[in-house]
Design a protein around this motif. Sequence first.
Motif, PDB file in Angstrom:
ATOM      1  N   ALA A  70       0.862  -1.156   0.013  1.00 22.71           N
ATOM      2  CA  ALA A  70      -0.156  -0.047  -0.024  1.00 22.71           C
ATOM      3  C   ALA A  70       0.801   1.212   0.185  1.00 22.71           C
ATOM      4  CB  ALA A  70      -1.020   0.135   1.083  1.00 22.71           C
ATOM      5  N   PRO A  71       0.421   2.291  -0.442  1.00 20.12           N
ATOM      6  CA  PRO A  71       1.087   3.807  -0.438  1.00 20.12           C
ATOM      7  C   PRO A  71       1.832   4.082   0.736  1.00 20.12           C
ATOM      8  CG  PRO A  71      -0.716   3.992  -1.802  1.00 20.12           C
ATOM      9  CD  PRO A  71      -1.109   2.412  -1.172  1.00 20.12           C
ATOM     10  N   HIS A  72       0.937   3.901   2.057  1.00 15.98           N
ATOM     11  CA  HIS A  72       1.674   4.141   3.233  1.00 15.98           C
ATOM     12  C   HIS A  72       3.102   3.162   3.593  1.00 15.98           C
ATOM     13  CE1 HIS A  72       1.064   5.945   7.284  1.00 15.98           C
ATOM     14  NE2 HIS A  72       1.582   4.711   7.665  1.00 15.98           N
ATOM     15  N   ASP A  73       2.802   1.925   3.275  1.00 21.04           N
ATOM     16  CA  ASP A  73       3.724   1.214   3.654  1.00 21.04           C
ATOM     17  C   ASP A  73       4.894   1.197   2.562  1.00 21.04           C
ATOM     18  OD1 ASP A  73       2.223  -0.364   5.199  1.00 21.04           O
ATOM     19  OD2 ASP A  73       1.368  -1.618   3.833  1.00 21.04           O
ATOM     20  N   VAL A  74       4.805   1.737   1.348  1.00 19.47           N
ATOM     21  CA  VAL A  74       5.961   2.291   0.551  1.00 19.47           C
ATOM     22  C   VAL A  74       6.628   3.423   1.116  1.00 19.47           C
ATOM     23  CG1 VAL A  74       6.618   3.219  -1.872  1.00 19.47           C
ATOM     24  CG2 VAL A  74       5.155   1.298  -1.616  1.00 19.47           C
ATOM     25  N   LEU A  75       5.763   4.489   1.649  1.00 19.21           N
ATOM     26  CA  LEU A  75       6.444   5.525   2.213  1.00 19.21           C
ATOM     27  C   LEU A  75       7.060   5.273   3.542  1.00 19.21           C
ATOM     28  CD1 LEU A  75       3.323   8.260   1.887  1.00 19.21           C
ATOM     29  CD2 LEU A  75       5.452   8.209   0.619  1.00 19.21           C
ATOM     30  N   GLY A  76       6.503   4.082   4.368  1.00 19.06           N
ATOM     31  CA  GLY A  76       7.321   3.655   5.494  1.00 19.06           C
ATOM     32  C   GLY A  76       8.783   3.229   4.959  1.00 19.06           C
ATOM     33  N   VAL A  77       8.979   2.431   3.793  1.00 17.59           N
ATOM     34  CA  VAL A  77      10.349   2.120   3.411  1.00 17.59           C
ATOM     35  C   VAL A  77      11.168   3.396   3.063  1.00 17.59           C
ATOM     36  CG1 VAL A  77      11.425   0.905   1.632  1.00 17.59           C
ATOM     37  CG2 VAL A  77       9.461  -0.197   2.809  1.00 17.59           C
ATOM     38  N   TRP A  78      10.380   4.366   2.416  1.00 20.90           N
ATOM     39  CA  TRP A  78      11.202   5.600   2.052  1.00 20.90           C
ATOM     40  C   TRP A  78      11.640   6.567   3.251  1.00 20.90           C
ATOM     41  CZ3 TRP A  78      10.035  10.803   2.785  1.00 20.90           C
ATOM     42  CH2 TRP A  78      10.916  11.943   2.203  1.00 20.90           C
ATOM     43  N   LEU A  79      10.799   6.449   4.157  1.00 13.14           N
ATOM     44  CA  LEU A  79      11.304   7.257   5.456  1.00 13.14           C
ATOM     45  C   LEU A  79      12.495   6.595   6.220  1.00 13.14           C
ATOM     46  CD1 LEU A  79       7.806   7.800   7.117  1.00 13.14           C
ATOM     47  CD2 LEU A  79       9.208   9.768   6.219  1.00 13.14           C
ATOM     48  N   ALA A  80      12.471   5.268   6.148  1.00 13.27           N
ATOM     49  CA  ALA A  80      13.638   4.643   6.482  1.00 13.27           C
ATOM     50  C   ALA A  80      14.889   4.907   5.577  1.00 13.27           C
ATOM     51  CB  ALA A  80      13.470   3.043   6.565  1.00 13.27           C
ATOM     52  N   ALA A  81      14.699   5.061   4.342  1.00 12.48           N
ATOM     53  CA  ALA A  81      15.680   5.585   3.515  1.00 12.48           C
ATOM     54  C   ALA A  81      16.311   6.963   3.938  1.00 12.48           C
ATOM     55  CB  ALA A  81      15.579   5.326   2.223  1.00 12.48           C
ATOM     56  N   LEU A  82      15.348   7.705   4.128  1.00 16.01           N
ATOM     57  CA  LEU A  82      15.508   9.111   4.506  1.00 16.01           C
ATOM     58  C   LEU A  82      16.419   9.271   5.710  1.00 16.01           C
ATOM     59  CD1 LEU A  82      15.332  12.310   4.333  1.00 16.01           C
ATOM     60  CD2 LEU A  82      13.192  12.118   5.457  1.00 16.01           C
ATOM     61  N   GLU A  83      16.236   8.519   6.706  1.00 13.89           N
ATOM     62  CA  GLU A  83      17.029   8.393   7.866  1.00 13.89           C
ATOM     63  C   GLU A  83      18.223   8.029   7.822  1.00 13.89           C
ATOM     64  OE1 GLU A  83      16.042   9.517  10.981  1.00 13.89           O
ATOM     65  OE2 GLU A  83      14.203  10.214  10.122  1.00 13.89           O
ATOM     66  N   THR A  84      18.553   7.154   7.126  1.00 12.43           N
ATOM     67  CA  THR A  84      19.922   6.721   6.544  1.00 12.43           C
ATOM     68  C   THR A  84      20.740   7.908   5.832  1.00 12.43           C
ATOM     69  OG1 THR A  84      19.433   4.307   6.263  1.00 12.43           O
ATOM     70  CG2 THR A  84      21.268   5.235   5.150  1.00 12.43           C
ATOM     71  N   VAL A  85      20.110   8.545   4.877  1.00  9.40           N
ATOM     72  CA  VAL A  85      20.602   9.659   4.096  1.00  9.40           C
ATOM     73  C   VAL A  85      21.048  10.741   5.281  1.00  9.40           C
ATOM     74  CG1 VAL A  85      20.543  11.240   2.377  1.00  9.40           C
ATOM     75  CG2 VAL A  85      19.773   8.785   2.074  1.00  9.40           C
TER      76      VAL A  85
END
Length: 475
Positions: free
Chosen positions: A109-124
């Motif tokens: 779902a879109p919300h779950d995809v955004l959850g993965v992106w948020l984890a990527a954001l924290e790394t960056v």
Amino acid sequence: MSDSAPLPPVRLHPEAELARDALSTPLLSRAARLARWAGPTTRIDAGGGLVEEQLPEAAEVLGLSGDDAAAYASEAWRVAVDTGLVEVVDEEAGTVTAGEELAVLTGGAPHDVLGVWLAALETVLADASVPDLDDLVGAMDAGGEVDLSSLDWDPEAEAEFLDGVLGNLYLLTAGEERPGTAFVPLPALAASMIVPSDMGEPTNDVLEQVSDAMMRLDDQFRLLELVGLVAYQPVDEALMADTDEEPASPVDETDVSRYGMVRLTPLGLYGLRARLLEAGFEAPAVGDLADKGADALLDGTAAFPPTAAQAETEQWLARRESLAAARELLAAARGLDAGAPLRRLRCQQALSLVGDEAEPALREVLDDPELGGLARVWLAERGASEVPAPSEDLVFWLTVDTLAAQLAAEGNSDELRGLVEGLAQQHSGFFAAAWRVDHPATADVLEAMGRLHPDKRIAKEARKAAFKARSQQGG
């Protein structure tokens, strides 16, 4: 930025649209490609990074070339591991496999995809606060340990500085009519963190600090652009060239864009809001109140800018039948507490958006001392027939209530000043009658009129009337 005061409301794009944006960001799309590429022969080092000999192949898979290809591939791999797109099978052997989160990017779902992106954001964001690799190598001692003191680098302070810059960028974006469309000059953003608000002309030392911060931010925003947080126009390379060299083409010294321009993307606005909420800030978004009661709507939008308040109200009304919505709004607008005048103003603004089918609700409150005035205004504006004329007491009560609401919404604004001047000019005996108005805010409103009116004689009349009102109320 204090976490006790609510931040301005933001207007977010739909999650489906944001999820598509997230999937198309260079860093997350590269991380996903590496996760699909990884197999039984892929090996990682003790820190979870790809072993050095596999970086060229990873860069080739990503279609990267040039001096920075291996670094970009390494960063994408790190994101893949940190977000769960890749999972470590055996740490000792250094083997990996595709992670469960990889399936989320294609079928989640879109919300779950955004959850993965948020984890990527924290790394960056964590990587953005780390010094340049050359500096780290130079700070290593013989034992391979990094001497942080020689770098003049405080990890916590560096991360806090970047968070502060992004917080200021969030505030600037939230205040826009169309969030995420205006670029902010990099010097202004750096100065907002360094130059004291009460400093007139910045000293040379302060200007040097701003310049150093700009160079750090230039590197950081280049990285943050890859994860889709910002759109960034980098600092002109010519500004960092040797000053003895002749520029290849004429340079416009007044062009502020040469010093770097940045703006949050819609995805970046979503990401920063999520981080602010996680950190305990009150960070409202338009639409948060759509499924709540009218009392929450009127109180919640009290401090909203006009455009955001209207957008929130439109979403709230879209979920309700007009007549029922009008009755609920009117009921929530009642009260004699300090916030009531502003609630009634927001109620009046909300009712301006409903259709004529709401008329019965307005007629039901014509005799209500708190709502009868605004009901008459609504009916008159719609050209309704048989609207009873208001009594003088009701006119004065409504006037005080309206001024109290404007005072709460805008403070001593130019608009309120103009309203005060016009009112005193149209009604020569206003103050003689106004102090008798049985409204909790009468004295405060009259005091404000005394503060705001430019004519000293009229201002004195207002202050006298305020004194009488306060005496009458036992204050």
